[in-house]
Design a protein around this motif. Structure first.
Motif, PDB file in Angstrom:
ATOM      1  N   LEU A   6      16.364  38.228  27.836  1.00  0.00           N
ATOM      2  CA  LEU A   6      16.304  39.649  27.519  1.00  0.00           C
ATOM      3  C   LEU A   6      16.158  40.489  28.784  1.00  0.00           C
ATOM      4  O   LEU A   6      16.805  41.525  28.929  1.00  0.00           O
ATOM      5  N   ALA A   7      15.311  40.019  29.692  1.00  0.00           N
ATOM      6  CA  ALA A   7      15.090  40.758  30.934  1.00  0.00           C
ATOM      7  C   ALA A   7      16.344  40.805  31.798  1.00  0.00           C
ATOM      8  O   ALA A   7      16.549  41.757  32.556  1.00  0.00           O
ATOM      9  N   CYS A   8      17.191  39.793  31.672  1.00  0.00           N
ATOM     10  CA  CYS A   8      18.435  39.758  32.443  1.00  0.00           C
ATOM     11  C   CYS A   8      19.544  40.592  31.809  1.00  0.00           C
ATOM     12  O   CYS A   8      20.639  40.703  32.368  1.00  0.00           O
ATOM     13  N   GLY A   9      19.273  41.168  30.627  1.00  0.00           N
ATOM     14  CA  GLY A   9      20.235  42.091  30.055  1.00  0.00           C
ATOM     15  C   GLY A   9      20.898  41.666  28.759  1.00  0.00           C
ATOM     16  O   GLY A   9      21.778  42.378  28.262  1.00  0.00           O
ATOM     17  N   ILE A  10      20.516  40.510  28.205  1.00  0.00           N
ATOM     18  CA  ILE A  10      21.092  40.107  26.926  1.00  0.00           C
ATOM     19  C   ILE A  10      20.620  41.073  25.840  1.00  0.00           C
ATOM     20  O   ILE A  10      19.423  41.309  25.679  1.00  0.00           O
ATOM     21  N   ASP A  11      21.568  41.617  25.094  1.00  0.00           N
ATOM     22  CA  ASP A  11      21.264  42.576  24.032  1.00  0.00           C
ATOM     23  C   ASP A  11      21.227  41.833  22.694  1.00  0.00           C
ATOM     24  O   ASP A  11      22.268  41.357  22.218  1.00  0.00           O
ATOM     25  N   PRO A  12      20.059  41.703  22.060  1.00  0.00           N
ATOM     26  CA  PRO A  12      19.966  40.945  20.809  1.00  0.00           C
ATOM     27  C   PRO A  12      20.720  41.579  19.647  1.00  0.00           C
ATOM     28  O   PRO A  12      20.897  40.950  18.606  1.00  0.00           O
ATOM     29  N   GLU A  13      21.155  42.821  19.822  1.00  0.00           N
ATOM     30  CA  GLU A  13      21.971  43.453  18.789  1.00  0.00           C
ATOM     31  C   GLU A  13      23.430  43.022  18.901  1.00  0.00           C
ATOM     32  O   GLU A  13      24.189  43.108  17.930  1.00  0.00           O
ATOM     33  N   ARG A  14      23.814  42.547  20.076  1.00  0.00           N
ATOM     34  CA  ARG A  14      25.200  42.106  20.287  1.00  0.00           C
ATOM     35  C   ARG A  14      25.305  40.591  20.380  1.00  0.00           C
ATOM     36  O   ARG A  14      26.351  40.013  20.078  1.00  0.00           O
ATOM     37  N   ALA A  15      24.238  39.931  20.814  1.00  0.00           N
ATOM     38  CA  ALA A  15      24.209  38.475  20.948  1.00  0.00           C
ATOM     39  C   ALA A  15      23.097  37.916  20.071  1.00  0.00           C
ATOM     40  O   ALA A  15      22.042  38.533  19.933  1.00  0.00           O
ATOM     41  N   ILE A  16      23.346  36.773  19.478  1.00  0.00           N
ATOM     42  CA  ILE A  16      22.335  36.141  18.624  1.00  0.00           C
ATOM     43  C   ILE A  16      21.465  35.253  19.500  1.00  0.00           C
ATOM     44  O   ILE A  16      21.931  34.279  20.089  1.00  0.00           O
ATOM     45  N   LEU A  17      20.196  35.586  19.573  1.00  0.00           N
ATOM     46  CA  LEU A  17      19.246  34.845  20.400  1.00  0.00           C
ATOM     47  C   LEU A  17      18.364  34.011  19.486  1.00  0.00           C
ATOM     48  O   LEU A  17      17.680  34.544  18.607  1.00  0.00           O
ATOM     49  N   PHE A  18      18.383  32.684  19.676  1.00  0.00           N
ATOM     50  CA  PHE A  18      17.613  31.807  18.795  1.00  0.00           C
ATOM     51  C   PHE A  18      17.301  30.494  19.504  1.00  0.00           C
ATOM     52  O   PHE A  18      17.888  30.179  20.535  1.00  0.00           O
ATOM     53  N   GLN A  19      16.371  29.730  18.918  1.00  0.00           N
ATOM     54  CA  GLN A  19      16.035  28.418  19.453  1.00  0.00           C
ATOM     55  C   GLN A  19      16.948  27.383  18.807  1.00  0.00           C
ATOM     56  O   GLN A  19      16.952  27.211  17.585  1.00  0.00           O
ATOM     57  N   GLN A  20      17.668  26.670  19.624  1.00  0.00           N
ATOM     58  CA  GLN A  20      18.620  25.682  19.127  1.00  0.00           C
ATOM     59  C   GLN A  20      17.942  24.666  18.213  1.00  0.00           C
ATOM     60  O   GLN A  20      18.503  24.255  17.193  1.00  0.00           O
ATOM     61  N   SER A  21      16.717  24.270  18.550  1.00  0.00           N
ATOM     62  CA  SER A  21      16.020  23.242  17.774  1.00  0.00           C
ATOM     63  C   SER A  21      15.707  23.687  16.353  1.00  0.00           C
ATOM     64  O   SER A  21      15.390  22.858  15.493  1.00  0.00           O
ATOM     65  N   GLN A  22      15.783  24.994  16.089  1.00  0.00           N
ATOM     66  CA  GLN A  22      15.487  25.508  14.759  1.00  0.00           C
ATOM     67  C   GLN A  22      16.722  25.568  13.862  1.00  0.00           C
ATOM     68  O   GLN A  22      16.622  25.963  12.698  1.00  0.00           O
ATOM     69  N   VAL A  23      17.870  25.190  14.401  1.00  0.00           N
ATOM     70  CA  VAL A  23      19.113  25.184  13.623  1.00  0.00           C
ATOM     71  C   VAL A  23      19.622  23.743  13.613  1.00  0.00           C
ATOM     72  O   VAL A  23      20.269  23.279  14.555  1.00  0.00           O
ATOM     73  N   SER A  24      19.314  23.019  12.556  1.00  0.00           N
ATOM     74  CA  SER A  24      19.568  21.572  12.509  1.00  0.00           C
ATOM     75  C   SER A  24      21.051  21.227  12.542  1.00  0.00           C
ATOM     76  O   SER A  24      21.426  20.088  12.848  1.00  0.00           O
ATOM     77  N   GLU A  25      21.914  22.196  12.224  1.00  0.00           N
ATOM     78  CA  GLU A  25      23.355  21.935  12.249  1.00  0.00           C
ATOM     79  C   GLU A  25      23.836  21.485  13.625  1.00  0.00           C
ATOM     80  O   GLU A  25      24.817  20.735  13.735  1.00  0.00           O
ATOM     81  N   HIS A  26      23.155  21.919  14.678  1.00  0.00           N
ATOM     82  CA  HIS A  26      23.535  21.492  16.034  1.00  0.00           C
ATOM     83  C   HIS A  26      23.430  19.974  16.169  1.00  0.00           C
ATOM     84  O   HIS A  26      24.344  19.317  16.671  1.00  0.00           O
ATOM     85  N   ALA A  27      22.296  19.437  15.753  1.00  0.00           N
ATOM     86  CA  ALA A  27      22.060  17.993  15.904  1.00  0.00           C
ATOM     87  C   ALA A  27      23.015  17.192  15.024  1.00  0.00           C
ATOM     88  O   ALA A  27      23.523  16.134  15.440  1.00  0.00           O
ATOM     89  N   GLU A  28      23.283  17.675  13.807  1.00  0.00           N
ATOM     90  CA  GLU A  28      24.161  16.921  12.912  1.00  0.00           C
ATOM     91  C   GLU A  28      25.594  16.917  13.419  1.00  0.00           C
ATOM     92  O   GLU A  28      26.268  15.876  13.401  1.00  0.00           O
ATOM     93  N   LEU A  29      26.078  18.064  13.893  1.00  0.00           N
ATOM     94  CA  LEU A  29      27.438  18.092  14.443  1.00  0.00           C
ATOM     95  C   LEU A  29      27.520  17.239  15.706  1.00  0.00           C
ATOM     96  O   LEU A  29      28.533  16.580  15.948  1.00  0.00           O
ATOM     97  N   SER A  30      26.450  17.226  16.492  1.00  0.00           N
ATOM     98  CA  SER A  30      26.429  16.399  17.697  1.00  0.00           C
ATOM     99  C   SER A  30      26.628  14.930  17.341  1.00  0.00           C
ATOM    100  O   SER A  30      27.363  14.205  18.017  1.00  0.00           O
ATOM    101  N   TRP A  31      25.965  14.481  16.293  1.00  0.00           N
ATOM    102  CA  TRP A  31      26.109  13.072  15.892  1.00  0.00           C
ATOM    103  C   TRP A  31      27.545  12.781  15.475  1.00  0.00           C
ATOM    104  O   TRP A  31      28.120  11.759  15.855  1.00  0.00           O
ATOM    105  N   ILE A  32      28.144  13.679  14.703  1.00  0.00           N
ATOM    106  CA  ILE A  32      29.524  13.475  14.250  1.00  0.00           C
ATOM    107  C   ILE A  32      30.476  13.448  15.441  1.00  0.00           C
ATOM    108  O   ILE A  32      31.352  12.572  15.541  1.00  0.00           O
ATOM    109  N   LEU A  33      30.293  14.380  16.383  1.00  0.00           N
ATOM    110  CA  LEU A  33      31.156  14.404  17.565  1.00  0.00           C
ATOM    111  C   LEU A  33      30.924  13.186  18.444  1.00  0.00           C
ATOM    112  O   LEU A  33      31.851  12.702  19.101  1.00  0.00           O
ATOM    113  N   GLY A  34      29.682  12.688  18.442  1.00  0.00           N
ATOM    114  CA  GLY A  34      29.384  11.487  19.213  1.00  0.00           C
ATOM    115  C   GLY A  34      30.181  10.286  18.737  1.00  0.00           C
ATOM    116  O   GLY A  34      30.507   9.384  19.522  1.00  0.00           O
ATOM    117  N   CYS A  35      30.520  10.281  17.447  1.00  0.00           N
ATOM    118  CA  CYS A  35      31.324   9.197  16.893  1.00  0.00           C
ATOM    119  C   CYS A  35      32.785   9.285  17.347  1.00  0.00           C
ATOM    120  O   CYS A  35      33.553   8.335  17.162  1.00  0.00           O
TER     121      CYS A  35
END
Length: 265
Positions: A6-35
């Motif tokens: 945020l301090a570097c200028g990311i605007d949360p109204e234009r960019a979605i700022l979130f913790q990757q670990s809180q969106v489990s779809e990342h880990a599941e897609l990673s496993w599928i792509l790993g295959c």
């Protein structure tokens, strides 16, 4: 991290700022792509080669991390990704996985293109043959955006250069001085040629002071804003929570489509 972005200028109204670990779809897609990824393909990636050599034996998480990076990108059907020069090969893996998936299961993912800034790579202040990294064991090698002006001045004063006093830009023959020019140009938002022109008549010792002033001037407002944001953790947590909901809204239907195509449901 949220405060820094945020301090570097990311605007949360234009960019979605979130913790990757809180969106489990990342880990599941990673496993599928790993295959869809081979071990030889991952062994040649720079992060694994560098870090596994330092640690002598790298972890499975480190080995497969580039696949997770690819999942982070493809999950949102990204078309362009801002990366440093050292991440180009990792982005190429994401492009390969998009092609492989599309070839087997039908077109779904675009092949993401790299967005490179004019400053492609900043080198270590202690070893200008390697990149500047927050994981460097030498504290004097890396400038952090939260460093105090005194810390920045000390690190740049001790930055490795050479025995030629003139300031020139020649990354092959004068990597240390060239690194200072790169940093100066980035901080002042000018070209390398303009930075060298401004350094005309200065020896490297005097030029380090010029670079120091430019870095302090650029980073001080960011550091102060980070401190302000950190003083209100409830605001940051609320912003991240809202971002997580928005990210899930985008990620869930993409993963649902992936699961259907590969036969999971």
């Amino acid at each position: 991290m949220a405060a820094s972005l945020l301090a570097c200028g990311i605007d949360p109204e234009r960019a979605i700022l979130f913790q990757q670990s809180q969106v489990s779809e990342h880990a599941e897609l990673s496993w599928i792509l790993g295959c869809l990824t081979t071990m030889p393909r991952l062994r040649h990636l720079p992060q694994w080669k560098m870090k596994s050599k330092i640690k002598n034996e790298g972890s499975v998480g480190l080995f497969t991390y580039p696949v997770l990076q690819a999942a982070d990108i493809l999950l949102y059907k990204s078309t362009h990704v801002p990366v440093g020069e050292d991440q180009i090969q990792h982005l190429e893996l994401a492009q390969d996985l998009a092609r492989i998936f599309n070839g087997r299961y039908g077109d779904l993912f675009p092949e993401p293109a790299a967005l490179l800034s004019s400053t492609r790579k900043v080198k270590s202040l202690r070893d200008p043959s390697s990149k500047m990294s927050k994981s460097d064991s030498q504290a004097m090698a890396t400038i952090s955006i939260t460093d105090s002006p005194d810390d920045i001045a000390l690190k740049l004063r001790r930055a490795v250069t050479d025995f030629t006093s003139e300031v020139t830009f020649d990354p092959e023959k004068r990597p240390g001085v060239s690194n200072l020019v790169t940093i100066h140009a980035a901080m002042e938002k000018m070209s390398v040629e303009e930075a060298v022109s401004q350094a005309r008549g200065l020896d490297t010792g005097a030029y380090k002071k010029v670079v120091t002033e430019a870095v302090i001037q650029r980073l001080t407002p960011i550091r102060e804003e980070i401190e302000r944001l950190r003083s209100d953790p409830a605001h940051l947590e609320g912003l991240l929570a809202r971002g997580t909901l928005r990210a899930r809204e985008l990620a869930a239907p993409v993963l649902r489509e992936v699961r259907q195509r590969v036969g999971f449901c």
